[in-house]
Design a protein around this motif. Structure first.
Motif, mmCIF file in Angstrom:
data_model
loop_
_atom_site.group_PDB
_atom_site.id
_atom_site.type_symbol
_atom_site.label_atom_id
_atom_site.label_comp_id
_atom_site.label_asym_id
_atom_site.label_seq_id
_atom_site.Cartn_x
_atom_site.Cartn_y
_atom_site.Cartn_z
ATOM 1 N N PHE A 91 0.836 -1.199 0.000
ATOM 2 C CA PHE A 91 0.000 0.000 0.000
ATOM 3 C C PHE A 91 0.875 1.255 0.000
ATOM 4 C CE2 PHE A 91 -2.667 3.236 2.105
ATOM 5 C CZ PHE A 91 -3.782 3.211 1.269
ATOM 6 N N LYS A 92 1.959 1.222 0.764
ATOM 7 C CA LYS A 92 2.856 2.377 0.852
ATOM 8 C C LYS A 92 3.476 2.716 -0.498
ATOM 9 C CE LYS A 92 4.170 1.751 5.691
ATOM 10 N NZ LYS A 92 5.280 1.397 6.594
ATOM 11 N N VAL A 93 3.686 1.707 -1.348
ATOM 12 C CA VAL A 93 4.245 1.940 -2.675
ATOM 13 C C VAL A 93 3.315 2.846 -3.481
ATOM 14 C CG1 VAL A 93 4.804 0.814 -4.886
ATOM 15 C CG2 VAL A 93 5.561 -0.210 -2.729
ATOM 16 N N PHE A 94 2.010 2.670 -3.314
ATOM 17 C CA PHE A 94 1.027 3.452 -4.053
ATOM 18 C C PHE A 94 0.678 4.761 -3.345
ATOM 19 C CE2 PHE A 94 0.490 -0.820 -5.639
ATOM 20 C CZ PHE A 94 0.248 -0.643 -6.994
ATOM 21 N N ASP A 133 -16.521 3.413 -0.830
ATOM 22 C CA ASP A 133 -17.146 4.600 -0.245
ATOM 23 C C ASP A 133 -17.331 5.729 -1.266
ATOM 24 O OD1 ASP A 133 -14.519 5.447 -0.520
ATOM 25 O OD2 ASP A 133 -14.147 5.660 1.630
ATOM 26 N N ALA A 134 -16.997 5.456 -2.524
ATOM 27 C CA ALA A 134 -17.219 6.375 -3.648
ATOM 28 C C ALA A 134 -16.621 7.768 -3.422
ATOM 29 C CB ALA A 134 -18.710 6.471 -3.965
ATOM 30 N N ASN A 135 -15.432 7.811 -2.811
ATOM 31 C CA ASN A 135 -14.789 9.106 -2.601
ATOM 32 C C ASN A 135 -13.716 9.400 -3.649
ATOM 33 O OD1 ASN A 135 -12.742 7.396 -1.798
ATOM 34 N ND2 ASN A 135 -12.346 8.427 0.153
ATOM 35 N N GLY A 136 -13.568 8.508 -4.633
ATOM 36 C CA GLY A 136 -12.609 8.727 -5.706
ATOM 37 C C GLY A 136 -11.191 8.331 -5.352
ATOM 38 N N GLU A 137 -11.004 7.712 -4.185
ATOM 39 C CA GLU A 137 -9.685 7.268 -3.739
ATOM 40 C C GLU A 137 -9.790 5.843 -3.211
ATOM 41 O OE1 GLU A 137 -8.325 10.149 -0.866
ATOM 42 O OE2 GLU A 137 -8.112 11.717 -2.385
ATOM 43 N N ILE A 138 -8.644 5.188 -3.051
ATOM 44 C CA ILE A 138 -8.613 3.821 -2.535
ATOM 45 C C ILE A 138 -7.962 3.841 -1.156
ATOM 46 C CG2 ILE A 138 -7.745 1.477 -2.902
ATOM 47 C CD1 ILE A 138 -7.572 2.177 -5.923
ATOM 48 N N ASN A 139 -8.728 3.457 -0.114
ATOM 49 C CA ASN A 139 -8.148 3.388 1.231
ATOM 50 C C ASN A 139 -7.540 2.001 1.453
ATOM 51 O OD1 ASN A 139 -10.224 1.595 2.113
ATOM 52 N ND2 ASN A 139 -11.529 3.330 2.641
ATOM 53 N N PHE A 140 -6.917 1.788 2.599
ATOM 54 C CA PHE A 140 -6.223 0.523 2.842
ATOM 55 C C PHE A 140 -7.174 -0.672 2.829
ATOM 56 C CE2 PHE A 140 -4.523 -2.818 5.619
ATOM 57 C CZ PHE A 140 -3.409 -3.167 4.871
ATOM 58 N N GLU A 141 -8.353 -0.514 3.415
ATOM 59 C CA GLU A 141 -9.318 -1.619 3.443
ATOM 60 C C GLU A 141 -9.722 -2.021 2.026
ATOM 61 O OE1 GLU A 141 -13.855 -2.479 4.951
ATOM 62 O OE2 GLU A 141 -12.650 -1.056 6.090
ATOM 63 N N GLU A 142 -9.996 -1.041 1.189
ATOM 64 C CA GLU A 142 -10.363 -1.306 -0.206
ATOM 65 C C GLU A 142 -9.197 -1.959 -0.950
ATOM 66 O OE1 GLU A 142 -13.425 2.525 -0.590
ATOM 67 O OE2 GLU A 142 -11.296 2.766 -1.071
ATOM 68 N N PHE A 143 -7.993 -1.463 -0.699
ATOM 69 C CA PHE A 143 -6.784 -2.013 -1.314
ATOM 70 C C PHE A 143 -6.589 -3.471 -0.898
ATOM 71 C CE2 PHE A 143 -2.165 -2.798 -1.169
ATOM 72 C CZ PHE A 143 -1.796 -2.456 -2.462
ATOM 73 N N SER A 144 -6.773 -3.749 0.401
ATOM 74 C CA SER A 144 -6.610 -5.116 0.914
ATOM 75 C C SER A 144 -7.586 -6.074 0.257
ATOM 76 C CB SER A 144 -6.820 -5.166 2.428
ATOM 77 O OG SER A 144 -5.827 -4.433 3.079
ATOM 78 N N LYS A 145 -8.846 -5.652 0.141
ATOM 79 C CA LYS A 145 -9.856 -6.505 -0.487
ATOM 80 C C LYS A 145 -9.502 -6.772 -1.939
ATOM 81 C CE LYS A 145 -13.726 -5.317 2.499
ATOM 82 N NZ LYS A 145 -15.041 -4.656 2.580
ATOM 83 N N MET A 146 -9.015 -5.748 -2.625
ATOM 84 C CA MET A 146 -8.634 -5.906 -4.020
ATOM 85 C C MET A 146 -7.465 -6.898 -4.144
ATOM 86 S SD MET A 146 -7.082 -3.041 -6.641
ATOM 87 C CE MET A 146 -5.617 -2.804 -5.633
ATOM 88 N N MET A 147 -6.471 -6.746 -3.299
ATOM 89 C CA MET A 147 -5.270 -7.570 -3.391
ATOM 90 C C MET A 147 -5.515 -9.017 -2.968
ATOM 91 S SD MET A 147 -3.122 -5.592 -4.759
ATOM 92 C CE MET A 147 -1.544 -6.385 -4.570
ATOM 93 N N THR A 148 -6.421 -9.236 -2.041
ATOM 94 C CA THR A 148 -6.682 -10.596 -1.568
ATOM 95 C C THR A 148 -7.817 -11.261 -2.331
ATOM 96 O OG1 THR A 148 -8.196 -9.822 0.161
ATOM 97 C CG2 THR A 148 -5.864 -10.089 0.773
ATOM 98 N N GLY A 149 -8.456 -10.500 -3.226
ATOM 99 C CA GLY A 149 -9.556 -11.070 -3.997
ATOM 100 C C GLY A 149 -10.858 -11.131 -3.231
#
Length: 195
Positions: A91-94, A133-149
């Motif tokens: 996440f820190k990379v992004f 949450d439709a805020n136009g950004e990706i938070n850590f929780e959203e990132f985690s779900k994406m990365m883990t499928g």
């Protein structure tokens, strides 16, 4: 720099911890004893969670954890913590500015750094796909779900829509969001087709 413990060292630690909390020496520990073990190793769990853990790995159904079951539990907790740490590093990379969310420009730059030149449309589509949450950004929780499928719940249940086919004159199921040449059945039809 500290090196990671070897498999044998971890097993020795688990056996030692198991022995410390197997107060009566019967070769098994209860959910209460498990809570003390997890707390000592930096994990906190409620009584309900502890009972669930015991039940989940209690292969023989006696309500207690033997050494083999205990090691399996500790290995699982160890790997989950490791996975979270790896996700945080990724996440820190992004998240270039470290504010806890990945913006459109940060995503574009990170993808460019990875050799992917994406259009604004592609960047928007990537964000929209995971932005719960439709805020136009990706938070850590959203990132985690994406990365883990892990899939998040859809906003509305995807139910098949029944429509009248103009070609075969019988009801057909159409998946929501899938284009099809169908006309909704109306009350103007002379007779309902037999299914």
């Amino acid at each position: 720099m500290t090196s990671k413990p070897t498999h044998d060292e971890k097993m020795a630690e688990y056996k030692e911890a198991f022995a410390l909390f197997d107060k009566d020496g019967d070769g098994s520990i209860t959910s209460v004893e498990l809570g003390a073990v997890l707390k000592a190793s930096g994990h906190v769990a409620s009584e309900t969670e502890l009972k669930d853990m015991v039940n989940e790995i209690d292969a023989d159904g006696d309500g207690k954890i033997d050494l083999k079951e205990f090691i399996a539990l500790m290995e699982r907790h160890s790997s989950e913590g490791s996975e979270q740490a790896e996700l945080k590093e990724a996440f820190k990379v992004f998240d270039k500015d470290g504010n806890g969310s990945i913006t459109k420009s940060e995503l574009r730059q990170a993808m460019k750094d990875l050799g992917e030149k994406l259009t604004d449309k592609e960047i928007d589509a990537m964000i929209q796909e995971v932005d719960e949450d439709a805020n136009g950004e990706i938070n850590f929780e959203e990132f985690s779900k994406m990365m883990t499928g892990e899939k998040s719940a859809p906003p509305a249940p995807a139910q098949p829509v029944v429509a009248q086919s103009t070609v075969v004159s019988k009801p057909v199921a159409v998946e929501e969001g899938v284009a099809a040449d169908v006309v909704p059945a109306s009350s103007n039809n002379h007779a309902a087709p037999a299914a």
